[in-house]
Design a protein around this motif. Structure first.
Motif, mmCIF file in Angstrom:
data_model
loop_
_atom_site.group_PDB
_atom_site.id
_atom_site.type_symbol
_atom_site.label_atom_id
_atom_site.label_comp_id
_atom_site.label_asym_id
_atom_site.label_seq_id
_atom_site.Cartn_x
_atom_site.Cartn_y
_atom_site.Cartn_z
ATOM 1 N N GLU A 246 -10.701 7.759 -17.936
ATOM 2 C CA GLU A 246 -9.670 6.723 -18.080
ATOM 3 C C GLU A 246 -8.511 7.327 -18.858
ATOM 4 O O GLU A 246 -8.674 8.377 -19.491
ATOM 5 C CB GLU A 246 -10.250 5.516 -18.829
ATOM 6 N N LYS B 133 -9.031 3.608 -13.976
ATOM 7 C CA LYS B 133 -9.588 4.962 -13.957
ATOM 8 C C LYS B 133 -8.460 5.934 -13.631
ATOM 9 O O LYS B 133 -7.443 5.551 -13.044
ATOM 10 C CB LYS B 133 -10.703 5.062 -12.909
ATOM 11 N N CYS C 10 -19.123 4.154 -10.812
ATOM 12 C CA CYS C 10 -18.128 3.850 -11.827
ATOM 13 C C CYS C 10 -18.806 3.503 -13.148
ATOM 14 O O CYS C 10 -19.798 2.767 -13.166
ATOM 15 C CB CYS C 10 -17.346 2.634 -11.305
#
Ligand SMILES: Cc1cc2nc3c(=O)[nH]c(=O)nc-3n(C[C@H](O)[C@H](O)[C@H](O)COP(=O)(O)OP(=O)(O)OC[C@H]3O[C@@H](n4cnc5c(N)ncnc54)[C@H](O)[C@@H]3O)c2cc1C
Length: 254
Positions: free
Chosen positions: A102, A129, A143
């Motif tokens: 991120e 992201k 994820c």
């Protein structure tokens, strides 16, 4: 043209199926999920990869799905997840991207802030992201999402699977100085994914992600394919010229 492309793709697919049936490819994947389920033998596996590479024969489809997600699901996934995702991934029918980094969480990945909350039968995911390789064309993303905001940072993360066609996903390619765009920003705005599309339990995402990273490190060491890339580079340096002389004679190139 399209016809030639599709017959070439068919030939590759047929070759892969035969190579799996003979026990050459997908050696560590159980037969029930489409692999050849061979006894563990690292040396034999390496010899096969080197020989396939030398003959320019198709191997398993390359990519994050085959290299990283499939072994993670085999280690830690639910039975239905293995049945649904492993076969199509190793046959190259579906592709994956990895939603870890991120903007504020790179090396310190466990500080990630993308949030997931249960609403009815779904997770609802919000956040961003970055550096997500191949996200523009991937069918699914695995994820890391913060689902337990009150837990310590490593214990508050879950590993979710997301369909990239879900409403609320916005993929923005990042343009590199080479002009290509392999990496992307992925914005998630009220994205819904089913409650059971979680690998491992709630809050165990860090553990599951370490399984994935172990396989990422293994794949980086894949010398068989790297060797043919190096040989192709040496050939290129021999044929291209700089100031009228073969590029390979240039000390900078060497
Ligand atoms: C080719 C490539 C493909 C990638 N694909 C993906 C992908 O598909 N999905 C995905 O999620 N991510 C992907 N990434 C992102 C990658 O995992 C991140 O680059 C990585 O997590 C580092 O984060 P960052 O870039 O924010 O660097 P930072 O964490 O900001 O680090 C920058 C520099 O500071 C140093 N540093 C950081 N913290 C400290 C500290 N405490 N003390 C001393 N030095 C420190 C680091 O060593 C580094 O040199 C990819 C990266 C590359 C290069």
């Amino acid at each position: 043209d399209d016809n030639r492309d599709s017959s070439q793709a068919d030939r590759i697919q047929h070759f892969r199926e035969s190579a799996i049936a003979e026990g050459y490819l997908c050696r560590n994947i159980p037969k029930q999920y489409g692999g050849s389920e061979q006894p563990a033998d690292a040396l034999r596996g390496q010899v096969i990869r080197e020989e396939f590479d030398a003959a320019h024969a198709p191997m398993e489809p390359r990519g994050i799905g085959t290299m990283m997600l499939v072994p993670t699901l085999l280690d830690r996934g639910e039975e239905w997840q293995k049945e649904k995702f492993v076969g199509p991934t190793i046959r190259g029918e579906i592709t994956w991207c990895q939603g870890y980094s991120e903007p504020g969480s790179g090396s310190d990945l466990a500080s990630l802030m993308t949030k997931g909350e249960i609403d009815g039968d779904d997770w609802v995911i919000n956040g961003q992201k970055i550096w997500t390789s191949g996200a523009k064309h991937a069918n699914y993303m695995f994820c890391l999402v913060r689902t337990e905001p009150d837990a310590k940072k490593h214990a508050g993360i879950s590993y979710l699977l997301i369909d990239m066609k879900s409403p609320g996903i916005d993929v923005r390619p990042l343009r590199q100085m080479t002009g290509s765009s392999e990496f992307n920003e992925v914005f998630l705005n009220d994205v819904r994914t089913p409650k059971d599309w979680i690998v491992g339990k709630r809050g165990e995402g860090w553990l599951v992600s370490r399984t994935t990273l172990k396989h990422e490190r293994n794949s980086i060491g894949g010398a068989a394919q790297t060797l043919s890339l190096l040989n192709a580079l040496v050939d290129l340096a021999k044929t291209r010229k700089i100031d009228g002389r073969p590029a390979i004679e240039d000390p900078g190139i060497r």
